[in-house]
Design a protein around this motif. Structure first.
Motif, PDB file in Angstrom:
ATOM      1  N   LEU A 286      54.998  53.115  61.610  1.00 12.96           N
ATOM      2  CA  LEU A 286      55.266  54.317  60.823  1.00 12.96           C
ATOM      3  C   LEU A 286      54.081  54.541  59.881  1.00 12.96           C
ATOM      4  O   LEU A 286      53.725  53.646  59.115  1.00 12.96           O
ATOM      5  CB  LEU A 286      56.560  54.139  60.014  1.00 12.96           C
ATOM      6  CG  LEU A 286      57.235  55.388  59.476  1.00 12.96           C
ATOM      7  CD1 LEU A 286      57.694  56.300  60.617  1.00 12.96           C
ATOM      8  CD2 LEU A 286      58.439  55.000  58.606  1.00 12.96           C
TER       9      LEU A 286
ATOM     10  N   ARG B 102      60.381  60.400  66.683  1.00 10.31           N
ATOM     11  CA  ARG B 102      59.646  59.149  66.880  1.00 10.31           C
ATOM     12  C   ARG B 102      60.435  58.180  67.762  1.00 10.31           C
ATOM     13  O   ARG B 102      60.281  56.963  67.655  1.00 10.31           O
ATOM     14  CB  ARG B 102      59.331  58.515  65.520  1.00 10.31           C
ATOM     15  CG  ARG B 102      58.415  59.361  64.684  1.00 10.31           C
ATOM     16  CD  ARG B 102      58.062  58.730  63.346  1.00 10.31           C
ATOM     17  NE  ARG B 102      57.176  59.615  62.607  1.00 10.31           N
ATOM     18  CZ  ARG B 102      55.851  59.677  62.757  1.00 10.31           C
ATOM     19  NH1 ARG B 102      55.260  58.865  63.617  1.00 10.31           N
ATOM     20  NH2 ARG B 102      55.129  60.525  62.068  1.00 10.31           N
TER      21      ARG B 102
ATOM     22  N   ASP C 257      61.368  55.854  70.669  1.00 12.79           N
ATOM     23  CA  ASP C 257      60.561  55.039  71.583  1.00 12.79           C
ATOM     24  C   ASP C 257      61.486  54.331  72.566  1.00 12.79           C
ATOM     25  O   ASP C 257      62.223  53.424  72.190  1.00 12.79           O
ATOM     26  CB  ASP C 257      59.754  54.012  70.780  1.00 12.79           C
ATOM     27  CG  ASP C 257      58.698  53.311  71.622  1.00 12.79           C
ATOM     28  OD1 ASP C 257      58.883  53.225  72.846  1.00 12.79           O
ATOM     29  OD2 ASP C 257      57.697  52.851  71.054  1.00 12.79           O
TER      30      ASP C 257
ATOM     31  N   GLY D 281      55.276  63.774  67.403  1.00 10.18           N
ATOM     32  CA  GLY D 281      55.852  62.487  67.114  1.00 10.18           C
ATOM     33  C   GLY D 281      55.002  61.380  67.714  1.00 10.18           C
ATOM     34  O   GLY D 281      54.193  61.584  68.616  1.00 10.18           O
ATOM     35  N   SER D 282      55.158  60.173  67.203  1.00 10.19           N
ATOM     36  CA  SER D 282      54.333  59.063  67.668  1.00 10.19           C
ATOM     37  C   SER D 282      54.535  58.800  69.148  1.00 10.19           C
ATOM     38  O   SER D 282      53.591  58.622  69.893  1.00 10.19           O
ATOM     39  CB  SER D 282      54.700  57.791  66.882  1.00 10.19           C
ATOM     40  OG  SER D 282      54.486  57.990  65.504  1.00 10.19           O
ATOM     41  N   ARG D 283      55.820  58.769  69.578  1.00  5.64           N
ATOM     42  CA  ARG D 283      56.131  58.532  70.993  1.00  5.64           C
ATOM     43  C   ARG D 283      57.341  59.379  71.357  1.00  5.64           C
ATOM     44  O   ARG D 283      58.304  58.894  71.910  1.00  5.64           O
ATOM     45  CB  ARG D 283      56.412  57.065  71.250  1.00  5.64           C
ATOM     46  CG  ARG D 283      55.244  56.134  70.978  1.00  5.64           C
ATOM     47  CD  ARG D 283      55.656  54.695  71.157  1.00  5.64           C
ATOM     48  NE  ARG D 283      56.059  54.395  72.509  1.00  5.64           N
ATOM     49  CZ  ARG D 283      55.220  54.034  73.473  1.00  5.64           C
ATOM     50  NH1 ARG D 283      53.939  53.925  73.247  1.00  5.64           N
ATOM     51  NH2 ARG D 283      55.663  53.752  74.681  1.00  5.64           N
TER      52      ARG D 283
ATOM     53  N   GLN E 226      61.903  52.458  62.674  1.00  5.96           N
ATOM     54  CA  GLN E 226      60.703  53.044  63.270  1.00  5.96           C
ATOM     55  C   GLN E 226      59.446  52.252  62.914  1.00  5.96           C
ATOM     56  O   GLN E 226      58.478  52.258  63.685  1.00  5.96           O
ATOM     57  CB  GLN E 226      60.587  54.506  62.843  1.00  5.96           C
ATOM     58  CG  GLN E 226      61.712  55.349  63.443  1.00  5.96           C
ATOM     59  CD  GLN E 226      61.702  56.797  62.993  1.00  5.96           C
ATOM     60  OE1 GLN E 226      61.167  57.135  61.937  1.00  5.96           O
ATOM     61  NE2 GLN E 226      62.310  57.676  63.777  1.00  5.96           N
TER      62      GLN E 226
ATOM     63  N   ASP F 286      52.209  64.968  62.532  1.00  2.90           N
ATOM     64  CA  ASP F 286      52.208  64.467  63.916  1.00  2.90           C
ATOM     65  C   ASP F 286      53.128  65.357  64.728  1.00  2.90           C
ATOM     66  O   ASP F 286      54.296  65.053  64.906  1.00  2.90           O
ATOM     67  CB  ASP F 286      52.697  63.029  63.937  1.00  2.90           C
ATOM     68  CG  ASP F 286      52.570  62.395  65.314  1.00  2.90           C
ATOM     69  OD1 ASP F 286      52.022  63.046  66.207  1.00  2.90           O
ATOM     70  OD2 ASP F 286      53.037  61.250  65.472  1.00  2.90           O
TER      71      ASP F 286
ATOM     72  N   GLU G  45      56.350  65.694  58.263  1.00  2.90           N
ATOM     73  CA  GLU G  45      56.122  64.772  59.373  1.00  2.90           C
ATOM     74  C   GLU G  45      55.738  65.524  60.637  1.00  2.90           C
ATOM     75  O   GLU G  45      54.889  65.063  61.412  1.00  2.90           O
ATOM     76  CB  GLU G  45      57.366  63.916  59.611  1.00  2.90           C
ATOM     77  CG  GLU G  45      57.657  62.949  58.473  1.00  2.90           C
ATOM     78  CD  GLU G  45      58.759  61.959  58.799  1.00  2.90           C
ATOM     79  OE1 GLU G  45      58.951  61.660  59.999  1.00  2.90           O
ATOM     80  OE2 GLU G  45      59.418  61.484  57.855  1.00  2.90           O
TER      81      GLU G  45
END
Length: 396
Positions: free
Chosen positions: A339, A256, A258, A391-393, A332, A388, A384
């Motif tokens: 999150l 995650r 960023d 990952g988110s970003r 995060q 995803d 996790e």
């Protein structure tokens, strides 16, 4: 153009948003600068390993804070003044020598002889204050940004050095006040003012690189503990599980990651900037906890070799892993993507398990302790990843 190039090399200059390439990356000088902190973190880990007690953990934390803050403030200065080929690069290299000197004082500081550590830190703060004074003198546009930092960092440095007049454990309270002055300075500058020059930031990358350094120290602790073992099945499995812990923490952090947190905050308002400080300052407990996890694994391997219970490894590993998960979740959560609630709930459950083992796990053998913690953390990591996959970003 020649005149501009000359000025760029003789004066500190902000690389403002909208200039140059869209992305900034760590320079070779910054990467070289990070290397000396490998020594400082290793010294801290060795000292904690030699004194795995409440007193040892407190001293470890008290010394880790100024070491981390030294790295952070120089990394931030390099983030502002992107001048790898100019005199600023020489300033960073010179600061490395002072950091090496500070690292050399850490074993003495653990024994209560902190005067050398204070002097080394004071010299580094004086060097940083001189850097800000240079920036304020050479570029008037920087004064709203640099001026308050110059005042705050000067005050914080003087308070830290004044701790030489305070005996015993009370000296750490003076250190805490000095660091607090520095920390509050940055918050006041960025949150309360909207007229600051906006620069291209690569601080998330710098934090990520420093996190890799600390994770590397955890891997080294596993290697050292294994090298000192007799390669019995129990100690080898304990080491393998310790490596799994470090790998899972690496995955949770970088899945995650960023790279745009600070640029997002600089372009936003007070709320975004406050969140960016949670992101940045949250790395202090995270990195201290990861370093302590590495020491805890090292101790667990040694206790596995002796065949006794995890009397020292359980409280150290349990507290450190719980703190790492809580700090990572705060970091995060402060990023733009946030999150997910299910991820946070899972991490809190693992942190609660680690905390429980810190309280009552000292009767377990080391292999069982490591198995419980590693399985729980790897399971959370897999959860996790399934929730995803990219990952988110991930990767910025």
């Amino acid at each position: 153009m020649p005149q501009l190039a000359t000025r760029h090399r003789t004066a500190l200059r902000l690389q403002e948003a909208g200039e140059g390439p869209l992305d900034r990356r760590a320079t070779w000088t910054e990467l070289f600068f990070d290397l000396v902190f490998v020594v400082a973190i290793a010294q801290l880990a060795d000292a904690l390993h030699a004194d795995v007690s409440v007193r040892g953990a407190a001293v470890f934390a008290g010394l880790f804070v100024p070491v981390w803050w030294t790295w952070t403030t120089y990394a931030y200065a390099a983030d502002l003044f992107d001048d790898d080929e100019g005199a600023f690069g020489a300033v960073l290299v010179g600061a490395m020598l002072l950091v090496a000197g500070m690292a050399a004082t850490i074993p003495h500081a653990f024994d209560g002889r902190t005067a050398g550590f204070v002097v080394a830190y004071g010299l580094l703060r004086a060097d940083l204050v001189a850097l800000y004074a240079w920036a304020q003198r050479t570029d008037a546009r920087l004064r709203p940004l640099v001026g308050p930092h110059l005042v705050g960092f000067t005050a914080g440095g003087l308070i830290f050095v004044a701790s030489l007049a305070v005996p015993g454990a009370a000296r750490y309270a003076v250190w805490a006040l000095a660091i607090a002055v520095d920390l509050i300075t940055g918050v006041l500058v960025y949150v309360r003012r909207g007229d600051l020059p906006r620069h291209l930031s690569h601080m998330p990358e710098r934090f990520g690189l420093f996190t890799l350094i600390v994770l590397g120290e955890a891997i080294i602790a596993v290697s050292v503990g294994t090298a000192q073992a007799d390669w019995a099945v129990g100690s080898a499995l304990t080491a393998a599980l310790g490596f799994a812990l470090a790998a899972a923490l690496w995955r949770l952090y970088f899945a995650r990651f960023d790279a745009d947190v600070f640029n997002w905050a600089l372009a936003g308002g007070p709320s975004e900037r406050r969140r960016s400080f949670v992101f940045g300052y949250g790395h202090l407990p995270l990195l201290a906890a990861i370093a302590a996890v590495g020491v805890g694994v090292w101790v667990a391997i040694e206790e596995a070799v002796r065949g006794g219970p995890a009397a020292h490894a359980a409280p150290l590993l349990g507290v450190a892993l719980a703190a790492a998960l809580l700090a990572l979740s705060a970091i995060q959560s402060a990023a733009p993507a946030g999150l997910p609630a299910r991820v946070l709930a899972g991490r809190l459950a693992v942190a609660a398990l680690a905390g429980a083992l810190a309280a009552v796990g000292d009767g377990l053998d080391s292999l069982a302790l490591m198995a419980i913690l590693a399985i729980a953390l790897v399971a959370q990591t897999a959860f996790e990843a399934a929730l995803d996959p990219v990952g988110s970003r991930a990767g910025g």
